[in-house]
Design an enzyme around this catalytic site. Structure first.
Site, PDB file in Angstrom:
ATOM      1  N   ARG A 146       1.338  -1.141  -0.278  1.00 37.46           N
ATOM      2  CA  ARG A 146       0.311  -0.060  -0.334  1.00 37.46           C
ATOM      3  C   ARG A 146       1.251   0.920   0.081  1.00 37.46           C
ATOM      4  NH1 ARG A 146      -2.424  -3.521   4.050  1.00 37.46           N
ATOM      5  NH2 ARG A 146      -4.646  -3.761   3.679  1.00 37.46           N
ATOM      6  N   LYS A 170      -2.209  -1.953   8.259  1.00 33.95           N
ATOM      7  CA  LYS A 170      -3.325  -1.735   8.657  1.00 33.95           C
ATOM      8  C   LYS A 170      -3.417  -1.959  10.224  1.00 33.95           C
ATOM      9  CE  LYS A 170      -6.193  -0.514   5.110  1.00 33.95           C
ATOM     10  NZ  LYS A 170      -7.815  -0.438   4.221  1.00 33.95           N
ATOM     11  N   HIS A 241      -1.676   2.583  -6.038  1.00 34.12           N
ATOM     12  CA  HIS A 241      -2.803   1.662  -5.824  1.00 34.12           C
ATOM     13  C   HIS A 241      -2.914   0.457  -7.102  1.00 34.12           C
ATOM     14  CE1 HIS A 241      -5.738  -0.365  -4.060  1.00 34.12           C
ATOM     15  NE2 HIS A 241      -6.699  -0.663  -5.278  1.00 34.12           N
ATOM     16  N   ARG A 244      -0.307  -2.207  -6.916  1.00 31.97           N
ATOM     17  CA  ARG A 244      -0.928  -3.107  -5.879  1.00 31.97           C
ATOM     18  C   ARG A 244      -1.041  -4.399  -7.077  1.00 31.97           C
ATOM     19  NH1 ARG A 244      -1.169  -4.886  -0.652  1.00 31.97           N
ATOM     20  NH2 ARG A 244      -3.561  -4.465   0.260  1.00 31.97           N
ATOM     21  N   HIS A 267      -4.613  -9.330   3.361  1.00 32.25           N
ATOM     22  CA  HIS A 267      -5.859  -8.461   3.866  1.00 32.25           C
ATOM     23  C   HIS A 267      -6.789 -10.027   4.564  1.00 32.25           C
ATOM     24  CE1 HIS A 267      -6.233  -7.551  -0.825  1.00 32.25           C
ATOM     25  NE2 HIS A 267      -6.400  -6.523  -0.259  1.00 32.25           N
TER      26      HIS A 267
END
Length: 298
Positions: A146, A170, A241, A244, A267
């Site tokens: 990211r 994240k 993005h 990615r 993810h």
């Protein structure tokens, strides 16, 4: 009272949900849309009904907000009302049956390895930032990071001898991602330039720096990649993005398992990976013709 509730909610997102600063800002912006609507309707958040939320949702559509953005906003609304119930501000959750607009799978632009080479070939290496930009593009494509992960990438997270990068994603979750020999080569060339820089105190561990010796921002990376695409004659609308997505698509088309791609991208849900990756229809047709038992010629 409302200010205290919102303050407690933000604290909850930060401490309990472990959200990054950028995600936190996005949630607060979306929540402000709901609060402004409720204020105009003279509704107390502790007395909001499902009907009120449906009217709010319809209003998002009426003012032209894209369906995908509507889904994101309504996801934040559900999170807020779950918090209100969890923290005892409400006995119920009126957002539980709130429906989101239907959206088709959006397939972002994807670059082939040849187009990534074209993107890099258009970089002017005689400029100070040239080799840095080439290394950025190669790391994004080779590791599927990211943009927020890239700008926060640290020298202490690089294990170039072992050919791995430790990525902080994240929710501060860490993952190890292999890094290609080509990306390592471009990084080493960049480090030769970086070693000649005067680096700001506290910024010494960041991999990618601006000319003033501070770490880069997401916006700087976005502008750079758009400019390079234009200079390289690439007609597609691309962003960090895109690289990615191109990383994930190249792996999938190369036969990588979807679960492996999920782990590499960081993810939480395999569903996100399924939407994120795609194979073009010609590839799908070829795979069916070559491998389905009804099509194999004996």
């Amino acid at each position: 009272m409302e200010k205290d509730i919102v303050k407690n909610y933000v604290r909850y997102l930060k401490l309990q949900r472990n959200m990054s600063g950028n995600t936190l800002d996005a949630y607060q912006r979306d929540l402000r849309k709901l609060l402004d609507y409720l204020k105009a309707e003279e509704k107390d958040i502790r007395e909001v009904t499902l009907e009120d939320l449906e009217h709010f949702s319809a209003g998002l559509h009426d003012i032209g907000i894209h369906a995908r953005s509507q889904c994101r906003i309504l996801s934040g609304v559900r999170s807020f009302f779950r918090f209100l119930q969890l923290d005892g501000y409400r006995d119920d959750d009126p957002s539980e049956l709130l429906e989101s607009p239907q959206i088709g799978d959006h397939l972002p632009e994807v670059l082939s390895p040849e187009e990534v080479d074209q993107l890099e070939a258009g970089i002017d290496l005689s400029k100070w930032e040239g080799q840095r930009n080439k290394a950025i593009i190669e790391v994004l494509f080779s590791c599927g990071l990211r943009v927020s992960e890239l700008v926060n990438l640290k020298l202490s997270n690089l294990y170039l001898q072992e050919e791995f990068v430790r990525v902080v994603g994240k929710g501060s979750k860490e993952r190890l991602v292999p890094i290609s020999q080509k990306a390592i080569k471009e990084l080493r060339y960049w480090f030769e330039d970086r070693n000649l820089m005067t680096i700001k105190p506290g910024e010494e561990d960041y991999v990618f720096l601006n000319r003033r010796g501070g770490h880069l921002t997401r916006t700087m990376i976005l502008i750079m990649i758009k400019q390079q695409a234009e200079m390289a004659g690439i007609q597609k609308t691309i962003s960090p993005h895109t690289l990615r997505h191109s990383f994930a698509t190249a792996l999938l088309e190369g036969g990588a398992d979807l679960r492996i791609i999920q782990a590499l991208l960081g993810h939480e849900s395999i569903g996100t990976t399924e939407i994120y990756t795609h194979i073009d229809t010609s590839t799908l047709r070829r795979e069916i013709l070559e491998h389905h038992p009804r099509n194999i010629k004996k």
